[in-house]
Design a protein around this motif. Structure first.
Motif, PDB file in Angstrom:
ATOM      1  N   GLN A  90       0.711  -1.362  -0.057  1.00  0.00           N
ATOM      2  CA  GLN A  90      -0.077   0.068  -0.101  1.00  0.00           C
ATOM      3  C   GLN A  90       0.918   1.109  -0.024  1.00  0.00           C
ATOM      4  N   ILE A  91       1.698   1.274  -0.896  1.00  0.00           N
ATOM      5  CA  ILE A  91       2.572   2.422  -1.130  1.00  0.00           C
ATOM      6  C   ILE A  91       1.514   3.659  -1.826  1.00  0.00           C
ATOM      7  N   PHE A  92       2.052   4.923  -1.879  1.00  0.00           N
ATOM      8  CA  PHE A  92       1.521   5.767  -2.725  1.00  0.00           C
ATOM      9  C   PHE A  92       2.309   5.999  -3.953  1.00  0.00           C
ATOM     10  N   PRO A  93       1.751   5.330  -4.997  1.00  0.00           N
ATOM     11  CA  PRO A  93       2.819   5.149  -6.154  1.00  0.00           C
ATOM     12  C   PRO A  93       3.184   6.347  -6.806  1.00  0.00           C
ATOM     13  N   GLU A  94       1.889   7.456  -7.126  1.00  0.00           N
ATOM     14  CA  GLU A  94       2.385   8.643  -7.657  1.00  0.00           C
ATOM     15  C   GLU A  94       2.889   9.789  -6.942  1.00  0.00           C
ATOM     16  N   PRO A 125      20.057   2.704   3.298  1.00  0.00           N
ATOM     17  CA  PRO A 125      21.032   3.626   2.119  1.00  0.00           C
ATOM     18  C   PRO A 125      20.318   3.613   0.772  1.00  0.00           C
ATOM     19  N   LEU A 126      19.759   2.347   0.452  1.00  0.00           N
ATOM     20  CA  LEU A 126      19.038   2.171  -0.878  1.00  0.00           C
ATOM     21  C   LEU A 126      17.931   3.165  -1.022  1.00  0.00           C
ATOM     22  N   LEU A 127      17.197   3.522  -0.165  1.00  0.00           N
ATOM     23  CA  LEU A 127      15.990   4.605  -0.274  1.00  0.00           C
ATOM     24  C   LEU A 127      16.883   5.994  -0.385  1.00  0.00           C
ATOM     25  N   ALA A 128      17.983   6.237   0.285  1.00  0.00           N
ATOM     26  CA  ALA A 128      18.455   7.363   0.026  1.00  0.00           C
ATOM     27  C   ALA A 128      18.782   7.857  -1.283  1.00  0.00           C
ATOM     28  N   GLY A 129      19.068   6.827  -2.216  1.00  0.00           N
ATOM     29  CA  GLY A 129      19.629   7.311  -3.500  1.00  0.00           C
ATOM     30  C   GLY A 129      18.322   7.378  -4.350  1.00  0.00           C
ATOM     31  N   MET A 130      17.000   6.927  -3.856  1.00  0.00           N
ATOM     32  CA  MET A 130      16.039   7.001  -4.641  1.00  0.00           C
ATOM     33  C   MET A 130      14.967   8.011  -4.068  1.00  0.00           C
ATOM     34  N   ARG A 131      15.428   8.986  -3.240  1.00  0.00           N
ATOM     35  CA  ARG A 131      14.303   9.716  -2.274  1.00  0.00           C
ATOM     36  C   ARG A 131      13.352  10.544  -3.482  1.00  0.00           C
ATOM     37  N   LEU A 138       9.395   1.697  -8.139  1.00  0.00           N
ATOM     38  CA  LEU A 138      10.246   0.859  -7.468  1.00  0.00           C
ATOM     39  C   LEU A 138       9.908  -0.631  -7.677  1.00  0.00           C
ATOM     40  N   SER A 139      10.958  -1.454  -7.600  1.00  0.00           N
ATOM     41  CA  SER A 139      10.692  -2.929  -7.651  1.00  0.00           C
ATOM     42  C   SER A 139      10.069  -3.439  -6.408  1.00  0.00           C
ATOM     43  N   GLY A 140       9.462  -4.546  -6.400  1.00  0.00           N
ATOM     44  CA  GLY A 140       8.769  -5.052  -5.161  1.00  0.00           C
ATOM     45  C   GLY A 140       9.549  -5.035  -4.012  1.00  0.00           C
ATOM     46  N   GLY A 141      10.855  -5.574  -3.999  1.00  0.00           N
ATOM     47  CA  GLY A 141      11.860  -5.593  -2.958  1.00  0.00           C
ATOM     48  C   GLY A 141      11.800  -3.934  -2.286  1.00  0.00           C
ATOM     49  N   GLU A 142      12.112  -3.195  -3.267  1.00  0.00           N
ATOM     50  CA  GLU A 142      12.323  -1.636  -2.863  1.00  0.00           C
ATOM     51  C   GLU A 142      10.925  -0.959  -2.440  1.00  0.00           C
ATOM     52  N   GLN A 143       9.749  -1.567  -2.846  1.00  0.00           N
ATOM     53  CA  GLN A 143       8.634  -1.055  -2.078  1.00  0.00           C
ATOM     54  C   GLN A 143       8.366  -1.656  -0.823  1.00  0.00           C
ATOM     55  N   GLN A 144       8.937  -3.150  -0.437  1.00  0.00           N
ATOM     56  CA  GLN A 144       9.020  -3.463   0.733  1.00  0.00           C
ATOM     57  C   GLN A 144       9.713  -2.910   1.659  1.00  0.00           C
ATOM     58  N   MET A 145      10.885  -2.350   1.218  1.00  0.00           N
ATOM     59  CA  MET A 145      11.756  -1.697   2.046  1.00  0.00           C
ATOM     60  C   MET A 145      11.192  -0.331   2.498  1.00  0.00           C
ATOM     61  N   LEU A 146      10.429   0.243   1.664  1.00  0.00           N
ATOM     62  CA  LEU A 146       9.790   1.619   1.686  1.00  0.00           C
ATOM     63  C   LEU A 146       8.737   1.446   2.567  1.00  0.00           C
ATOM     64  N   THR A 147       8.089   0.518   2.633  1.00  0.00           N
ATOM     65  CA  THR A 147       6.663   0.365   3.558  1.00  0.00           C
ATOM     66  C   THR A 147       7.185   0.187   4.946  1.00  0.00           C
TER      67      THR A 147
END
Length: 237
Positions: A90-94, A125-131, A138-147
């Motif tokens: 349930q990220i906010f994709p936009e 640190p992965l999210l820092a480069g994608m802020r 984001l990929s599924g794994g990146e979205q999981q880290m974000l949530t």
């Protein structure tokens, strides 16, 4: 003696006329990483929804650090110290990664502000480069880290992770496992729902096994590791 961080006692949960949880008991101590294990349909996600107030128990009680939270609105339970990472993320994709994090930001139940953007970017640190990247890209794994990071921005007392390894590539599962171990080392209290016992063996300190809406086993993870009877009966595919 201090009360458990999270305590569920005698929870009966229904979806309409169908009963899903039958007198479920669960206890998580401060600083534990508790794995809630069971096959698909055993009642793991329903347990999380009951704790978060999305499927309130018809009978039984839920306490957070000794304080009853049963029957409260989900937003009040979140403010009381529950951080919930749902199975579908349930990220906010936009919105950007940083916008997603800011949306989740709040002080903890006693005014804590341990988790800030700066600390999140240190631990993730992965999210820092994608802020500035849109979260929907984001990929599924990146979205999981974000949530997970977004939930931590709410400075919770306990973090509920629902199937964090599901549908992810093995290398990403390893990264999520490393992240959970890092949080455990930082003293974060975690309740982790999983079908993948092998994933939990390396990240959890304790295990509770559920089957057909009831707890059938609870012990330190090291004991479950050596209990072939339980793993074959309740966890083998």
């Amino acid at each position: 003696m201090a009360a458990p961080m999270l305590e569920v006692r005698g929870a009966d949960v229904f979806y309409g006329a169908s009963q899903i949880l039958f007198g479920l008991d669960l206890s998580v101590e401060r600083g534990q990483t508790m794995a809630l294990l069971g096959r698909n349909g055993a009642g793991k996600s329903t347990t999380f929804k009951a704790i978060a107030g999305l499927a309130p128990p018809r009978r039984g009680e839920i306490r957070l650090a000794g304080v009853p939270v049963s029957g409260k609105a989900p937003y009040r339970i979140a403010r009381a110290g529950i951080g919930y990472v749902p199975e579908d993320r349930q990220i906010f994709p936009e919105h950007t990664v940083e916008d997603n994090l800011i949306v989740g930001a709040k002080r903890g139940p006693r005014g804590e502000a341990h988790w800030t953007l700066t600390r999140i970017y240190e631990v993730f640190p992965l999210l820092a480069g994608m802020r500035t990247r849109m979260a929907g890209r984001l990929s599924g794994g990146e979205q999981q880290m974000l949530t997970i990071a977004r939930a931590l921005m709410g400075n919770p007392d306990i973090l509920l992770l629902d199937e964090p390894s599901e549908g992810l590539a093995p290398i990403i599962v390893q990264a999520i496992g490393g992240l959970i171990r890092t949080m455990r080392g930082m003293g974060v209290t975690i309740l982790l729902a999983e079908q993948n016992m092998h994933f939990c063996l390396d990240v959890a300190t304790h295990a509770t096994v559920v089957d057909k809406g009831q707890v059938v086993y609870c012990a330190p993870m090291a004991e479950l590791r050596s209990n072939a009877a339980i793993t074959q009966r309740f966890l083998a595919v």
